[in-house]
Design a protein around this motif. Structure first.
Motif, PDB file in Angstrom:
ATOM      1  N   LYS A 146       0.810  -0.996  -0.129  1.00 37.61           N
ATOM      2  CA  LYS A 146       0.021  -0.103   0.069  1.00 37.61           C
ATOM      3  C   LYS A 146       1.019   1.234   0.090  1.00 37.61           C
ATOM      4  O   LYS A 146       1.935   1.377   0.917  1.00 37.61           O
ATOM      5  N   PHE A 147       0.551   2.075  -0.922  1.00 37.52           N
ATOM      6  CA  PHE A 147       1.386   3.298  -1.190  1.00 37.52           C
ATOM      7  C   PHE A 147       0.853   4.520  -0.234  1.00 37.52           C
ATOM      8  O   PHE A 147      -0.578   4.533  -0.172  1.00 37.52           O
ATOM      9  N   PRO A 148       1.510   5.618  -0.019  1.00 34.53           N
ATOM     10  CA  PRO A 148       0.754   6.508   0.711  1.00 34.53           C
ATOM     11  C   PRO A 148      -0.170   7.402   0.016  1.00 34.53           C
ATOM     12  O   PRO A 148      -1.401   7.957   0.722  1.00 34.53           O
ATOM     13  N   ASN A 149      -0.394   7.208  -1.497  1.00 33.53           N
ATOM     14  CA  ASN A 149      -1.689   7.707  -2.180  1.00 33.53           C
ATOM     15  C   ASN A 149      -2.746   6.922  -2.162  1.00 33.53           C
ATOM     16  O   ASN A 149      -3.674   7.376  -2.764  1.00 33.53           O
ATOM     17  N   GLY A 150      -2.774   5.904  -1.388  1.00 36.76           N
ATOM     18  CA  GLY A 150      -3.794   4.894  -1.402  1.00 36.76           C
ATOM     19  C   GLY A 150      -3.604   3.813  -2.719  1.00 36.76           C
ATOM     20  O   GLY A 150      -4.638   2.955  -2.371  1.00 36.76           O
ATOM     21  N   THR A 151      -2.686   3.854  -3.346  1.00 35.32           N
ATOM     22  CA  THR A 151      -2.838   2.787  -4.442  1.00 35.32           C
ATOM     23  C   THR A 151      -2.332   1.652  -3.812  1.00 35.32           C
ATOM     24  O   THR A 151      -1.329   1.425  -2.984  1.00 35.32           O
ATOM     25  N   LEU A 152      -2.794   0.441  -4.247  1.00 36.33           N
ATOM     26  CA  LEU A 152      -2.303  -1.056  -3.820  1.00 36.33           C
ATOM     27  C   LEU A 152      -1.633  -1.706  -4.898  1.00 36.33           C
ATOM     28  O   LEU A 152      -2.182  -1.701  -5.989  1.00 36.33           O
ATOM     29  N   SER A 153      -0.599  -2.381  -4.577  1.00 33.16           N
ATOM     30  CA  SER A 153       0.086  -3.052  -5.685  1.00 33.16           C
ATOM     31  C   SER A 153      -0.099  -4.602  -5.131  1.00 33.16           C
ATOM     32  O   SER A 153       0.415  -4.780  -4.025  1.00 33.16           O
TER      33      SER A 153
END
Length: 160
Positions: A146-153
């Protein structure tokens, strides 16, 4: 009084047919049954893997969950009828802000049985299509970040 020769002429082809035909039909039916059983177990495994990926996504897709990486080792069978399997995923999208669909393809190695399952995920998902889940690997896992901008990889991995 019956004639033995006439009985042999009538019964010999039937007996020969039974000796050849029944083992062939039995073998064909057993192969069909085994293949169907493998296909069912592979289907259940694909559905379970898809469900796990969806649960990981929904668990991390909350605003109160901080950014970071999660490595999950799924409780999937290592082998299906003594054959390893591989899983690959392809992410498709309808539009920019719509849900994305992850298409998982599982293939039973050396046998060739394949199944496909679809997993509906949100618009903020990224999938690494280059990764492959190899069932008999001791380190086979699902990596979620999970990235700080809310994107999930999400990706399949081979963590040590």
């Amino acid at each position: 009084m019956p004639h033995a020769t006439m009985e042999y002429v009538i019964m010999a082809p039937i007996l020969i047919l039974q000796v050849v035909f029944f083992p062939l039909v039995t073998s064909w039916m057993m192969n069909f049954w085994i293949d169907s059983r493998r296909q069912i177990v592979l289907r259940e495994t694909a559905d379970h893997l898809g469900s796990l990926i969806q649960q990981i996504y929904f668990s991390l897709n909350h605003k109160n969950v901080p950014s970071g990486q999660v490595v999950y080792f799924p409780d999937l069978p290592k082998l299906i009828e003594n054959y390893a399997y591989t899983a690959r995923g392809v992410l498709t999208s309808e539009g920019q802000n719509s849900s994305k669909v992850l298409e998982l393809n599982l293939t039973l190695r050396r046998v060739g049985n394949t199944v496909e399952t679809l997993v509906v995920l949100g618009p903020n998902i990224v999938w690494n299509e280059a990764t492959v889940y190899v069932s008999n690997s001791t380190n086979a896992c699902i990596i979620a970040e999970k990235f700080p901008n809310g994107t999930l990889s999400l990706a399949f991995g081979q963590e040590a």
